[in-house]
Write an enzyme that holds these catalytic residues in place. Structure first.
Site, short mmCIF file in Angstrom:
data_model
loop_
_atom_site.label_atom_id
_atom_site.label_comp_id
_atom_site.label_asym_id
_atom_site.label_seq_id
_atom_site.Cartn_x
_atom_site.Cartn_y
_atom_site.Cartn_z
N LYS A 68 0.77 -1.15 0.05
CA LYS A 68 0.11 0.14 -0.02
C LYS A 68 0.90 1.32 -0.20
O LYS A 68 0.59 2.31 -0.28
CB LYS A 68 -1.01 0.11 1.29
CG LYS A 68 -2.05 -0.90 1.15
CD LYS A 68 -3.20 -0.98 2.29
CE LYS A 68 -4.17 -2.16 1.96
NZ LYS A 68 -5.34 -2.23 2.62
N GLY B 43 -1.23 -2.39 15.67
CA GLY B 43 -0.43 -2.51 14.41
C GLY B 43 -0.01 -0.90 13.88
O GLY B 43 -0.97 -0.07 13.88
N ALA B 44 0.97 -1.05 13.32
CA ALA B 44 1.40 0.16 12.59
C ALA B 44 1.84 -0.15 11.05
O ALA B 44 2.76 0.46 10.56
CB ALA B 44 2.60 1.20 13.13
N GLY C 277 0.41 -1.02 7.04
CA GLY C 277 -0.16 -0.34 5.95
C GLY C 277 -1.67 0.29 6.13
O GLY C 277 -1.86 1.41 5.49
N ASN D 33 2.54 -0.67 18.68
CA ASN D 33 2.76 -1.65 17.70
C ASN D 33 4.11 -2.30 18.21
O ASN D 33 4.92 -1.77 19.18
CB ASN D 33 3.40 -0.85 16.34
CG ASN D 33 3.59 -1.85 15.09
OD1 ASN D 33 2.97 -2.71 14.82
ND2 ASN D 33 4.91 -1.65 14.52
N ARG D 34 4.19 -3.58 17.57
CA ARG D 34 5.37 -4.41 18.28
C ARG D 34 6.82 -3.71 18.02
O ARG D 34 7.63 -3.65 19.02
CB ARG D 34 5.43 -5.62 17.56
CG ARG D 34 6.51 -6.90 17.79
CD ARG D 34 6.10 -7.97 16.95
NE ARG D 34 6.40 -7.85 15.49
CZ ARG D 34 6.32 -8.81 14.67
NH1 ARG D 34 6.03 -10.03 14.97
NH2 ARG D 34 6.41 -8.40 13.43
N THR D 35 6.92 -3.29 16.66
CA THR D 35 8.04 -2.38 16.67
C THR D 35 7.83 -0.86 16.79
O THR D 35 6.98 -0.13 16.06
CB THR D 35 8.48 -2.49 15.05
OG1 THR D 35 8.60 -3.86 14.62
CG2 THR D 35 9.84 -1.93 14.68
N LYS E 162 8.18 2.17 14.39
CA LYS E 162 7.08 2.48 13.23
C LYS E 162 5.72 3.23 13.83
O LYS E 162 5.04 3.78 12.92
CB LYS E 162 6.52 0.96 12.55
CG LYS E 162 7.36 0.54 11.53
CD LYS E 162 7.22 -0.87 11.16
CE LYS E 162 6.12 -1.20 10.28
NZ LYS E 162 6.09 -2.56 9.97
N VAL F 69 -9.76 -6.00 11.36
CA VAL F 69 -9.78 -5.39 9.91
C VAL F 69 -9.84 -6.97 8.98
O VAL F 69 -10.27 -6.90 7.85
CB VAL F 69 -8.65 -4.75 9.71
CG1 VAL F 69 -8.30 -4.63 8.33
CG2 VAL F 69 -8.81 -3.55 10.37
#
Ligand code: ATR
Length: 262
Positions: free
Chosen positions: A65, A125-126, A128, A149-151, A154, A208
């Site tokens: 994306k 979550g970070a 798309g 977010n895990r990372t 981001k 989602v």
């Protein structure tokens, strides 16, 4: 005959061909819609086929994306704001990137009459789709948006665009009314390493993901007494807008449409 496709990696789970081919047939449009497993290095060639009108429109899914953007001539304002493109079309010899995920998510919440104003929304979550969820929530008047977010980096990157959101460390779960899974966890029956069952009941868990129709995230939430919803209506509404952009027809969303995706 017109030709459309969805690109992604993985792509097997995508139900876009099923939905678009159903609407194409219903509207007597001579066209075919396929799915295409792509490698990132193949993106320029794919865009070239749109330029040459060998392809009339493309949907973009995980993980492209963002990575398709440098190859496009211009972006709609929504695609620009989110740095995310899920629909590509050619308009007067220019290849344009659109983002219909934003309106897809908005309409999905409106469909179930869920009002986000004065609610606390937590996004997991970070990747798309996350900027689209954030923009949709903001458009609907949600003022308390948390992103984890895990990372961590981001999530911080997304905050550069949406500076009024709050970033939480992965595992630090704030109080929330609605939590949205915008990660890919659950596509293949995976579980989160988060203890989401700690966060009480009477909350709203939104995923989602629409295929599988009930991820473990939603299954557990339901068992713990929460309201749940999968991404089916978001998926239908984003496809609806893509279809309209390409074919200048708004297909009907009726029971039959929803049924074919079950
Ligand atoms: P991309 O990572 O290229 O943006 P994406 O599918 O749009 O691709 O995003 C995947 C999202 O799911 C990311 O937020 C990812 O977290 P990381 O940024 O830390 O990779 C998240 N994700 C994938 N697997 C995960 C897991 N096992 N636990 C938690 N988050 C996960």
């Amino acid at each position: 005959m017109k030709k459309f496709c969805v690109i992604g990696n993985p792509i097997e789970h995508s139900l876009s061909p099923k939905l678009h081919n159903f609407w194409l047939k219903k509207n007597k449009i001579e066209a075919i819609y396929e799915k295409k497993l792509l490698e990132e290095k193949e993106i320029p060639k794919l865009i070239e086929s749109i330029r040459k009108s060998e392809l009339n429109g493309v949907n973009v899914t995980v993980p492209f994306k963002n990575s398709v953007i440098p190859f496009l001539d211009s972006l709609s304002s929504e695609a620009k704001k989110t740095n995310s493109v899920n629909t590509i079309c050619k308009e007067e010899d220019k290849i344009i990137g659109h983002n219909t995920d934003i309106v897809g998510f908005e309409l999905a919440l409106r469909y179930i009459n869920y009002d986000v104003t004065r609610k606390k929304a937590l996004i997991l979550g970070a990747g798309g789709v996350s900027p689209s969820i954030i923009l949709a929530l903001k458009n609907m008047g949600c003022e308390n948006i948390y992103l984890t977010n895990r990372t961590f980096e981001k999530a911080e990157k997304i905050k550069e665009t949406f500076n009024d959101i709050t970033i939480q460390k992965w595992g630090d779960i704030p109080e929330f009314d609605i939590v949205i899974n915008a990660t890919s966890v659950g596509l293949n029956k995976e579980n989160f390493d988060l203890e989401l069952n700690k966060f009480g009941n009477n909350k709203f868990f939104y995923d989602v993901i629409y295929n599988p129709s009930e991820t473990n995230f939603l299954k557990d939430a339901k068992l713990n007494g929460n309201k749940t919803e999968n991404g089916r209506m978001m998926f239908i509404y984003q496809a609806h807008q893509s279809f309209a952009l390409w074919n200048k027809v708004l297909p009907k969303i009726d029971k039959g449409t929803i049924e074919i995706l079950k």
